[in-house]
Scaffold this motif. Sequence first.
Motif, PDB file in Angstrom:
ATOM      1  N   ILE A   1       0.894  -1.380   0.003  1.00 51.34           N
ATOM      2  CA  ILE A   1      -0.157   0.089   0.184  1.00 51.34           C
ATOM      3  C   ILE A   1       1.029   1.424   0.079  1.00 51.34           C
ATOM      4  CG2 ILE A   1      -1.592   1.280   1.539  1.00 51.34           C
ATOM      5  CD1 ILE A   1      -3.115  -1.249   2.376  1.00 51.34           C
ATOM      6  N   TYR A   7       4.504   1.573  -0.878  1.00 52.09           N
ATOM      7  CA  TYR A   7       5.418   1.578  -1.676  1.00 52.09           C
ATOM      8  C   TYR A   7       5.141   1.312  -3.209  1.00 52.09           C
ATOM      9  CZ  TYR A   7       8.544   2.515   2.076  1.00 52.09           C
ATOM     10  OH  TYR A   7       8.880   3.020   3.254  1.00 52.09           O
ATOM     11  N   PHE A   8       3.862   0.832  -3.530  1.00 48.29           N
ATOM     12  CA  PHE A   8       3.473   0.506  -4.843  1.00 48.29           C
ATOM     13  C   PHE A   8       2.275   1.497  -5.248  1.00 48.29           C
ATOM     14  CE2 PHE A   8       5.735  -3.251  -3.609  1.00 48.29           C
ATOM     15  CZ  PHE A   8       6.561  -3.481  -4.675  1.00 48.29           C
ATOM     16  N   ARG A   9       2.549   1.669  -6.299  1.00 44.12           N
ATOM     17  CA  ARG A   9       1.280   2.768  -6.901  1.00 44.12           C
ATOM     18  C   ARG A   9       0.572   1.921  -8.070  1.00 44.12           C
ATOM     19  NH1 ARG A   9       3.755   5.136  -3.575  1.00 44.12           N
ATOM     20  NH2 ARG A   9       4.670   7.043  -3.613  1.00 44.12           N
ATOM     21  N   PHE A  10      -0.572   1.821  -7.456  1.00 39.54           N
ATOM     22  CA  PHE A  10      -1.720   0.844  -8.310  1.00 39.54           C
ATOM     23  C   PHE A  10      -2.684   1.598  -8.282  1.00 39.54           C
ATOM     24  CE2 PHE A  10      -0.968  -1.231  -4.139  1.00 39.54           C
ATOM     25  CZ  PHE A  10      -2.185  -1.340  -3.812  1.00 39.54           C
ATOM     26  N   PRO A  11      -3.784   1.344  -9.172  1.00 41.19           N
ATOM     27  CA  PRO A  11      -5.199   1.921  -9.116  1.00 41.19           C
ATOM     28  C   PRO A  11      -5.909   1.432  -7.932  1.00 41.19           C
ATOM     29  CG  PRO A  11      -4.772   1.189 -11.193  1.00 41.19           C
ATOM     30  CD  PRO A  11      -3.675   0.638 -10.575  1.00 41.19           C
ATOM     31  N   ARG A  57      -5.431   2.016  -4.809  1.00 37.58           N
ATOM     32  CA  ARG A  57      -4.690   1.631  -3.547  1.00 37.58           C
ATOM     33  C   ARG A  57      -5.075   2.246  -2.249  1.00 37.58           C
ATOM     34  NH1 ARG A  57       0.948   4.594  -2.208  1.00 37.58           N
ATOM     35  NH2 ARG A  57      -0.223   6.502  -2.928  1.00 37.58           N
ATOM     36  N   ARG A  58      -5.733   3.520  -2.344  1.00 34.99           N
ATOM     37  CA  ARG A  58      -6.083   3.867  -1.171  1.00 34.99           C
ATOM     38  C   ARG A  58      -7.623   3.375  -0.738  1.00 34.99           C
ATOM     39  NH1 ARG A  58      -5.347   8.667   1.524  1.00 34.99           N
ATOM     40  NH2 ARG A  58      -3.766   9.207  -0.216  1.00 34.99           N
ATOM     41  N   ARG A  78       1.533   0.609   8.233  1.00 33.92           N
ATOM     42  CA  ARG A  78       1.492   1.387   7.085  1.00 33.92           C
ATOM     43  C   ARG A  78       2.163   2.888   7.670  1.00 33.92           C
ATOM     44  NH1 ARG A  78      -2.443   5.497   6.437  1.00 33.92           N
ATOM     45  NH2 ARG A  78      -2.564   6.267   4.295  1.00 33.92           N
ATOM     46  N   ASP A 100      12.099   8.911   2.403  1.00 32.14           N
ATOM     47  CA  ASP A 100      11.969   8.852   0.968  1.00 32.14           C
ATOM     48  C   ASP A 100      13.124   8.257   0.373  1.00 32.14           C
ATOM     49  OD1 ASP A 100       9.038   8.567   0.981  1.00 32.14           O
ATOM     50  OD2 ASP A 100       8.995  10.639   0.443  1.00 32.14           O
TER      51      ASP A 100
END
Length: 284
Positions: A105, A107-111, A113-114, A166, A174
Amino acid sequence: MADAGGMVEKRGAGLWLTHFGLIVGILFIFFPIWLALVASTVTQPEIARPPMPLVPGDQFFENYRKALVSGVNAPVARMLFNSGVMAVGIAVGKIAISLLSAFAIVYFRFPGRRLFFWLIFLTLMLPVEVRIVPTYQVAANFGMLNSYSGLIFPLIASATATFLFRQFFLTVPDELAEAARVDGARPMRFFWDILLPMSRTNIAALFVILFIYGWNQYLWPLLITTDPDMNTIVMGIKQMFPSGDDIADWPVIMATSILAMLPPILVVISMQKLFIRGLVDSEK
């Protein structure tokens, strides 16, 4: 100088009063445990005949041997083993899944996610008692009745642990992730070599809490197991109490209660420093 002396005297009096209150509170909490310990070292007639003794008797080894080897309905040694497997399995499973889900959640950017995070968080409103019937049906369909997998797997998802990891991962600079990326480290290498060591105190604190959570489970093991050999220690203590005109073997029951308290106490004592640091240390 007189004012300073008065402040020291007041502070000293307050300190003694605080310690006195703590000692009284500890004695108040410890007294029932002491009674259970005494009851586990005497004979049945000594317990039944008032007043109950307040000094340990001479049946310590006999009562504890009887509890561990034969018990009342099942050997306590077997129930302790079952509870230990369940507690360790639940704690390790919850921490592993929560670490990986929080890592994905953050460190990865995916549709979505939130959205996925809040869906996980909303499961806090659905404890196992609320979803116990469908959970039991799924476990039965997968053949998990009377098995360690049935005791462990339905309980290893943890929204609370995912949320805590999280929040911790969000505090990690970063620059660390950027440096690892520049050095050619793959995501899982960054996870294993950097994030996991930094999370050590958090993992220890959660392990203690989750171990005790798994150890004290009663309702789910009661439903998922029917074989006496799969009984947990909490179930066993409840089943030792007599029904009808049966007479309770109180020394064995009290010995079982003392034995049931030992593993959580040992876990807390052995991991005390890491547990406290994981709860109060804000500098990572």
